[in-house]
Scaffold this active site. Structure first.
Site, PDB file in Angstrom:
ATOM      1  NE  ARG A  46      26.525  65.555  34.459  1.00  0.00           N
ATOM      2  CZ  ARG A  46      26.886  66.767  34.896  1.00  0.00           C
ATOM      3  NH1 ARG A  46      27.050  66.985  36.191  1.00  0.00           N
ATOM      4  NH2 ARG A  46      27.071  67.757  34.049  1.00  0.00           N
ATOM      5  CE1 TYR A  98      29.778  40.017  37.693  1.00  0.00           C
ATOM      6  CE2 TYR A  98      30.844  42.157  37.707  1.00  0.00           C
ATOM      7  CZ  TYR A  98      30.066  41.219  37.075  1.00  0.00           C
ATOM      8  OH  TYR A  98      29.577  41.475  35.828  1.00  0.00           O
ATOM      9  CG  ASP A 170      28.268  43.571  45.102  1.00  0.00           C
ATOM     10  OD1 ASP A 170      27.041  43.330  45.072  1.00  0.00           O
ATOM     11  OD2 ASP A 170      28.964  43.637  44.071  1.00  0.00           O
ATOM     12  CE  LYS A 195      24.267  41.033  37.148  1.00  0.00           C
ATOM     13  NZ  LYS A 195      25.463  41.101  37.968  1.00  0.00           N
TER      14      LYS A 195
HETATM   15  C1  LIG Z   1      26.679  41.840  37.888  1.00  0.00           C
HETATM   16  C2  LIG Z   1      27.398  42.206  39.117  1.00  0.00           C
HETATM   17  C3  LIG Z   1      28.102  43.413  39.211  1.00  0.00           C
HETATM   18  C4  LIG Z   1      28.199  44.378  38.039  1.00  0.00           C
HETATM   19  O1  LIG Z   1      26.977  44.950  37.740  1.00  0.00           O
HETATM   20  P1  LIG Z   1      26.524  45.438  36.265  1.00  0.00           P
HETATM   21  O2  LIG Z   1      25.139  45.899  36.484  1.00  0.00           O
HETATM   22  O3  LIG Z   1      26.644  44.252  35.349  1.00  0.00           O
HETATM   23  O4  LIG Z   1      27.453  46.527  35.863  1.00  0.00           O
HETATM   24  C5  LIG Z   1      28.707  43.710  40.416  1.00  0.00           C
HETATM   25  N1  LIG Z   1      28.651  42.866  41.472  1.00  0.00           N
HETATM   26  C6  LIG Z   1      27.990  41.684  41.405  1.00  0.00           C
HETATM   27  C7  LIG Z   1      27.955  40.797  42.599  1.00  0.00           C
HETATM   28  C8  LIG Z   1      27.343  41.323  40.237  1.00  0.00           C
HETATM   29  O5  LIG Z   1      26.700  40.144  40.173  1.00  0.00           O
END
Ligand SMILES: *Cc1c(COP(=O)(O)O)cnc(C)c1O
Length: 385
Positions: A46, A98, A170, A195
């Protein structure tokens, strides 16, 4: 070395014993200590795992940060970062956000006394008027999803620094291949690596990158203490995806630009939101702070009745809820990704029932355009306009 070379070589020159070009997956959760008071650098998985470490060092370097942390999802990364804050603290957050991040802040962090205000983060006056003595950070998404609003990262982080606030970005939609927020003044970068970084719609993961020794130590403590870390198998899968990031991002951008141009002249389409288009409101800021454009954009139809038949008639493009993979996906934000945002807020920011989001894959652009053109034509016939 250029970023393309660094990406292709992730983990490739790191395994000294066998020379394995693909870095091994270390499943072991425990590590033998040579003797009392000694450690190989690995104690318990961890805290630190060899496979995960290769990934974490790679993303830290790609984003020009000091430390990287791999989490079990993008939401787990956000949750870990929100644990930097305490009861009574306040955050200023991008308005067009998001949906999952909004839900985490409003339904969970709020119960711990951490509040958020949502503003257009391009508007310094709006940021200033929402700032209170309790404000600790500004969290921005740029471009936003789905409306592709671009925030000037340098401007916001300069303002934030002046007031002692952290800037958290982000960077899911652009990845370090196209945009590096830390070089523009940000303190923390977050990714849903599910993504573009993973890129194949087959691994759920999140990444955090921090700038500065003290902040990096704080986040290392939280990452280990909370424990929402990425498993070694998924860390390997993510690195395997990242090796082709440069090729994929270039093709995503090329395809998205072609399709956005096709749609913007289509008679059933009212608007296309894509920062690569010269008429986009934030085209200049986007060009200044990023070296390219993401592969997603959204478009608004003239008639809401077209939505249902379009989603039924697309064949190559899948009606599905994600983005950033090699396969093209179409999303209906109002009922999918943004369903947790109250309707009046959703509509106010423009996520209405005529808006579709398109995550353009790496298929041939001609095939994608043909699929869309067919679906639009059939939809038109069905509703009889
Ligand atoms: C998908 C997404 C998230 C969340 O991520 P997960 O991997 O689905 O938990 C956060 N921010 C953005 C911009 C996203 O597209």
């Amino acid at each position: 070395m250029k970023i393309e070379s660094r990406l292709a070589q992730i983990g490739s020159i790191s395994e000294p014993v066998t020379g394995a070009v693909s870095y091994p997956i270390y499943h072991s959760t425990a590590y033998r200590h040579p003797k009392l008071g000694q450690s190989t650098g690995f104690d318990y998985t961890r805290t630190k795992n060899p496979t995960r470490t290769i990934l974490e060092d790679a993303i830290a370097q790609l984003e020009s940060g000091d430390a990287g942390f791999a989490s079990s999802s993008g939401m787990a990364s956000l949750q870990t970062i929100f644990a930097l804050f305490s009861q009574g603290d306040h955050l200023i957050v991008s308005l067009d956000l998001y949906g999952g991040t909004y839900r985490l802040l409003e339904k969970i962090m709020s119960r711990f006394g951490i509040t958020a205000t949502y503003v257009d983060t391009n508007d310094l006056d709006a940021l200033e008027s929402e700032r209170t003595p309790s404000t600790k950070a500004v969290l921005i998404e740029t471009p936003t999803n789905p409306l592709m609003m671009v925030t000037d990262i340098e401007k916001v982080s300069t303002w934030a620094k002046r007031h002692g606030l952290l800037t958290i970005v982000d960077n899911t939609l652009l990845t370090p291949f196209f945009q590096r927020p830390i070089e523009l003044g940000a303190d923390i970068v977050i990714h849903s690596a599910t993504k573009y970084l993973g890129g194949h719609n087959d691994v759920l993961a999140g990444l955090i990158v921090t700038k500065g020794k003290e902040l990096s130590e704080q986040v290392a403590f939280l990452h280990n203490s909370i424990g929402a870390v990425l498993g070694p198998q998924d860390a390997w899968l993510l690195m395997r995806g990242m090796k082709t990031l440069a090729l994929r991002m270039e093709r995503h951008q090329e395809n998205a630009t072609k399709i956005a141009c096709f749609l913007k002249t289509h008679l059933d389409v009212e608007n296309v939101y894509y920062p690569a288009l010269p008429e986009h409101l934030h085209h200049d800021v986007q060009n200044r702070q990023s070296s390219g454009n993401t592969g997603i954009f959204s478009f608004r139809l003239k008639d809401a009745r077209l939505v249902e038949p379009i989603l039924r008639h697309i064949k190559l493009i899948a009606f599905a809820e994600s983005l950033g993979g090699v396969e093209s996906l179409m999303t209906y934000p109002a009922v999918q990704t943004h369903a947790d945002i109250p309707e009046e807020i959703r509509r106010a920011v423009g996520v209405d029932d005529r808006l579709l989001r398109f995550s353009v894959g790496i298929e041939h652009a001609d095939d994608l355009i043909a699929d869309l053109a067919y679906a639009l034509e059939e939809a038109r016939k069905e509703i009889g306009v």
